[in-house]
Design a protein around this motif. Structure first.
Motif, PDB file in Angstrom:
ATOM      1  N   PHE A 216       0.887  -1.126  -0.087  1.00 38.95           N
ATOM      2  CA  PHE A 216       0.119   0.223   0.013  1.00 38.95           C
ATOM      3  C   PHE A 216       0.849   1.151   0.065  1.00 38.95           C
ATOM      4  O   PHE A 216       2.122   1.090   0.361  1.00 38.95           O
ATOM      5  CB  PHE A 216      -0.736  -0.080   1.342  1.00 38.95           C
ATOM      6  N   ARG A 217       0.338   2.386  -0.479  1.00 40.28           N
ATOM      7  CA  ARG A 217       1.019   3.641  -0.370  1.00 40.28           C
ATOM      8  C   ARG A 217       0.137   4.695   0.250  1.00 40.28           C
ATOM      9  O   ARG A 217      -1.155   4.475   0.017  1.00 40.28           O
ATOM     10  CB  ARG A 217       1.634   4.225  -1.663  1.00 40.28           C
ATOM     11  N   GLN A 218       0.799   5.720   0.974  1.00 35.99           N
ATOM     12  CA  GLN A 218       0.307   6.674   1.435  1.00 35.99           C
ATOM     13  C   GLN A 218       0.874   8.190   1.003  1.00 35.99           C
ATOM     14  O   GLN A 218       2.044   8.100   1.608  1.00 35.99           O
ATOM     15  CB  GLN A 218      -0.118   6.667   2.996  1.00 35.99           C
ATOM     16  N   ALA A 219       0.413   8.985   0.525  1.00 36.01           N
ATOM     17  CA  ALA A 219       0.991  10.510  -0.073  1.00 36.01           C
ATOM     18  C   ALA A 219       0.534  11.330   1.150  1.00 36.01           C
ATOM     19  O   ALA A 219      -0.525  11.091   1.717  1.00 36.01           O
ATOM     20  CB  ALA A 219       0.638  10.894  -1.489  1.00 36.01           C
ATOM     21  N   PRO A 220       1.276  12.412   1.382  1.00 38.40           N
ATOM     22  CA  PRO A 220       0.731  13.260   2.131  1.00 38.40           C
ATOM     23  C   PRO A 220      -0.554  13.899   1.779  1.00 38.40           C
ATOM     24  O   PRO A 220      -0.938  14.359   0.792  1.00 38.40           O
ATOM     25  CB  PRO A 220       2.016  14.318   2.136  1.00 38.40           C
ATOM     26  N   GLY A 221      -1.315  14.032   2.908  1.00 33.55           N
ATOM     27  CA  GLY A 221      -2.681  14.603   2.702  1.00 33.55           C
ATOM     28  C   GLY A 221      -3.777  13.460   2.125  1.00 33.55           C
ATOM     29  O   GLY A 221      -4.935  13.859   2.022  1.00 33.55           O
ATOM     30  N   LYS A 222      -3.346  12.334   1.924  1.00 36.19           N
ATOM     31  CA  LYS A 222      -4.096  11.374   1.078  1.00 36.19           C
ATOM     32  C   LYS A 222      -4.439  10.047   1.934  1.00 36.19           C
ATOM     33  O   LYS A 222      -3.552   9.868   2.809  1.00 36.19           O
ATOM     34  CB  LYS A 222      -3.625  11.120  -0.149  1.00 36.19           C
ATOM     35  N   GLU A 223      -5.382   9.332   1.458  1.00 37.12           N
ATOM     36  CA  GLU A 223      -5.661   8.063   2.393  1.00 37.12           C
ATOM     37  C   GLU A 223      -4.657   7.032   1.781  1.00 37.12           C
ATOM     38  O   GLU A 223      -4.097   7.050   0.565  1.00 37.12           O
ATOM     39  CB  GLU A 223      -7.008   7.664   1.990  1.00 37.12           C
ATOM     40  N   ARG A 224      -4.429   5.930   2.628  1.00 36.71           N
ATOM     41  CA  ARG A 224      -3.613   4.735   2.136  1.00 36.71           C
ATOM     42  C   ARG A 224      -4.255   4.133   1.047  1.00 36.71           C
ATOM     43  O   ARG A 224      -5.585   4.061   1.234  1.00 36.71           O
ATOM     44  CB  ARG A 224      -3.359   4.294   3.357  1.00 36.71           C
ATOM     45  N   GLU A 225      -3.699   3.693  -0.036  1.00 36.22           N
ATOM     46  CA  GLU A 225      -4.202   3.195  -1.237  1.00 36.22           C
ATOM     47  C   GLU A 225      -3.481   1.999  -1.631  1.00 36.22           C
ATOM     48  O   GLU A 225      -2.241   1.644  -1.329  1.00 36.22           O
ATOM     49  CB  GLU A 225      -4.357   3.989  -2.270  1.00 36.22           C
ATOM     50  N   PHE A 226      -4.177   1.097  -1.918  1.00 31.82           N
ATOM     51  CA  PHE A 226      -3.624  -0.413  -2.303  1.00 31.82           C
ATOM     52  C   PHE A 226      -2.891  -0.245  -3.663  1.00 31.82           C
ATOM     53  O   PHE A 226      -3.134   0.594  -4.705  1.00 31.82           O
ATOM     54  CB  PHE A 226      -4.974  -1.254  -3.062  1.00 31.82           C
ATOM     55  N   VAL A 227      -1.658  -0.996  -3.655  1.00 31.59           N
ATOM     56  CA  VAL A 227      -0.663  -0.819  -4.803  1.00 31.59           C
ATOM     57  C   VAL A 227      -0.742  -2.224  -5.467  1.00 31.59           C
ATOM     58  O   VAL A 227      -1.052  -2.137  -6.964  1.00 31.59           O
ATOM     59  CB  VAL A 227       0.470  -0.451  -4.486  1.00 31.59           C
ATOM     60  N   ALA A 228      -0.518  -3.462  -4.795  1.00 29.74           N
ATOM     61  CA  ALA A 228      -0.240  -4.876  -5.464  1.00 29.74           C
ATOM     62  C   ALA A 228      -0.487  -5.567  -4.479  1.00 29.74           C
ATOM     63  O   ALA A 228       0.029  -5.256  -3.149  1.00 29.74           O
ATOM     64  CB  ALA A 228       0.885  -4.688  -6.051  1.00 29.74           C
ATOM     65  N   SER A 229      -0.778  -6.571  -4.771  1.00 31.29           N
ATOM     66  CA  SER A 229      -0.700  -7.896  -3.842  1.00 31.29           C
ATOM     67  C   SER A 229      -0.402  -9.372  -4.710  1.00 31.29           C
ATOM     68  O   SER A 229      -0.422  -9.363  -5.859  1.00 31.29           O
ATOM     69  CB  SER A 229      -2.297  -8.015  -3.133  1.00 31.29           C
ATOM     70  N   ILE A 230      -0.005 -10.308  -3.611  1.00 36.57           N
ATOM     71  CA  ILE A 230       0.425 -11.536  -4.208  1.00 36.57           C
ATOM     72  C   ILE A 230      -0.047 -12.577  -3.258  1.00 36.57           C
ATOM     73  O   ILE A 230       0.001 -12.470  -2.068  1.00 36.57           O
ATOM     74  CB  ILE A 230       2.093 -11.486  -4.322  1.00 36.57           C
ATOM     75  N   GLY A 231      -0.332 -13.618  -3.932  1.00 35.43           N
ATOM     76  CA  GLY A 231      -1.051 -14.718  -3.140  1.00 35.43           C
ATOM     77  C   GLY A 231      -0.087 -15.529  -2.450  1.00 35.43           C
ATOM     78  O   GLY A 231       1.298 -15.261  -2.443  1.00 35.43           O
ATOM     79  N   ALA A 232      -0.413 -16.405  -1.369  1.00 32.79           N
ATOM     80  CA  ALA A 232       0.438 -17.244  -0.321  1.00 32.79           C
ATOM     81  C   ALA A 232       1.543 -17.868  -1.286  1.00 32.79           C
ATOM     82  O   ALA A 232       2.613 -17.813  -0.565  1.00 32.79           O
ATOM     83  CB  ALA A 232      -0.581 -17.870   0.399  1.00 32.79           C
ATOM     84  N   ARG A 233       1.260 -18.507  -2.232  1.00 33.39           N
ATOM     85  CA  ARG A 233       2.296 -19.231  -2.840  1.00 33.39           C
ATOM     86  C   ARG A 233       2.549 -18.526  -4.108  1.00 33.39           C
ATOM     87  O   ARG A 233       2.785 -19.285  -5.251  1.00 33.39           O
ATOM     88  CB  ARG A 233       2.020 -20.658  -2.912  1.00 33.39           C
ATOM     89  N   ALA A 234       2.634 -17.107  -4.466  1.00 31.59           N
ATOM     90  CA  ALA A 234       2.699 -16.392  -5.400  1.00 31.59           C
ATOM     91  C   ALA A 234       1.699 -16.765  -6.616  1.00 31.59           C
ATOM     92  O   ALA A 234       1.867 -16.307  -7.807  1.00 31.59           O
ATOM     93  CB  ALA A 234       4.030 -16.876  -6.386  1.00 31.59           C
ATOM     94  N   LEU A 235       0.541 -17.126  -6.004  1.00 30.09           N
ATOM     95  CA  LEU A 235      -0.541 -17.691  -6.870  1.00 30.09           C
ATOM     96  C   LEU A 235      -1.621 -16.552  -7.005  1.00 30.09           C
ATOM     97  O   LEU A 235      -2.267 -16.255  -5.922  1.00 30.09           O
ATOM     98  CB  LEU A 235      -1.436 -18.685  -6.596  1.00 30.09           C
ATOM     99  N   GLY A 236      -1.588 -15.674  -7.891  1.00 31.58           N
ATOM    100  CA  GLY A 236      -2.412 -14.650  -8.363  1.00 31.58           C
ATOM    101  C   GLY A 236      -1.737 -13.315  -7.786  1.00 31.58           C
ATOM    102  O   GLY A 236      -1.152 -13.256  -6.712  1.00 31.58           O
ATOM    103  N   THR A 237      -1.519 -12.260  -8.776  1.00 32.59           N
ATOM    104  CA  THR A 237      -1.001 -10.961  -8.485  1.00 32.59           C
ATOM    105  C   THR A 237      -2.056 -10.190  -9.022  1.00 32.59           C
ATOM    106  O   THR A 237      -2.743 -10.314  -9.980  1.00 32.59           O
ATOM    107  CB  THR A 237       0.245 -10.969  -9.178  1.00 32.59           C
ATOM    108  N   TYR A 238      -2.087  -8.984  -8.373  1.00 32.82           N
ATOM    109  CA  TYR A 238      -3.159  -7.871  -8.417  1.00 32.82           C
ATOM    110  C   TYR A 238      -2.346  -6.619  -8.467  1.00 32.82           C
ATOM    111  O   TYR A 238      -1.749  -6.275  -7.424  1.00 32.82           O
ATOM    112  CB  TYR A 238      -4.552  -8.169  -7.659  1.00 32.82           C
TER     113      TYR A 238
END
Length: 119
Positions: A37-59
């Motif tokens: 996740f990332r959070q810029a000054p004055g902004k809400e934290r936002e999702f960037v990327a994710s990866i599954g438990a055994r690298a199954l599935g990236t978003y």
């Protein structure tokens, strides 16, 4: 208990690259879904990327798709975020987040690493 430590942040010019690392202490990291996740000054934290438990599935968030790549090396208890073609709007504190796929309520955050992209 899992502790997450991010590293690899820094300052780069637009168009440059950085590779962030999220290293976990504790056991069974391979059973965790990990996200950045990332959070810029004055902004809400936002999702960037994710990866599954055994690298199954990236978003990816639409804003980073095609520029960022998430990967993991479970043998090293580490998840990476390769960031290419960086833009000034990518400037933020980047946080690692891990959620257990097996243990209810097991949800952890790292302390964050600063990424600054100058134009």
């Amino acid at each position: 208990q899992v502790q997450l430590t991010e590293s690899g942040g820094g300052s780069v010019q637009a168009g440059g690259s950085l590779k962030l690392s999220c290293t976990a202490s504790g056991r069974a990291f391979s059973t965790y879904v990990v996200a950045w996740f990332r959070q810029a000054p004055g902004k809400e934290r936002e999702f960037v990327a994710s990866i599954g438990a055994r690298a199954l599935g990236t978003y990816y968030a639409n804003s980073v798709k095609g520029r960022f790549t998430i990967s993991r090396d479970n043998a090293k208890n580490t998840v990476y975020l390769q960031m290419n073609s960086l833009k000034p709007e990518d400037t933020a504190v980047y946080y690692c987040n891990a959620v257990s796929a097996k243990i209810a309520g097991a949800h952890y955050w790292g302390q964050g690493t600063q990424v600054t992209v100058s134009s």
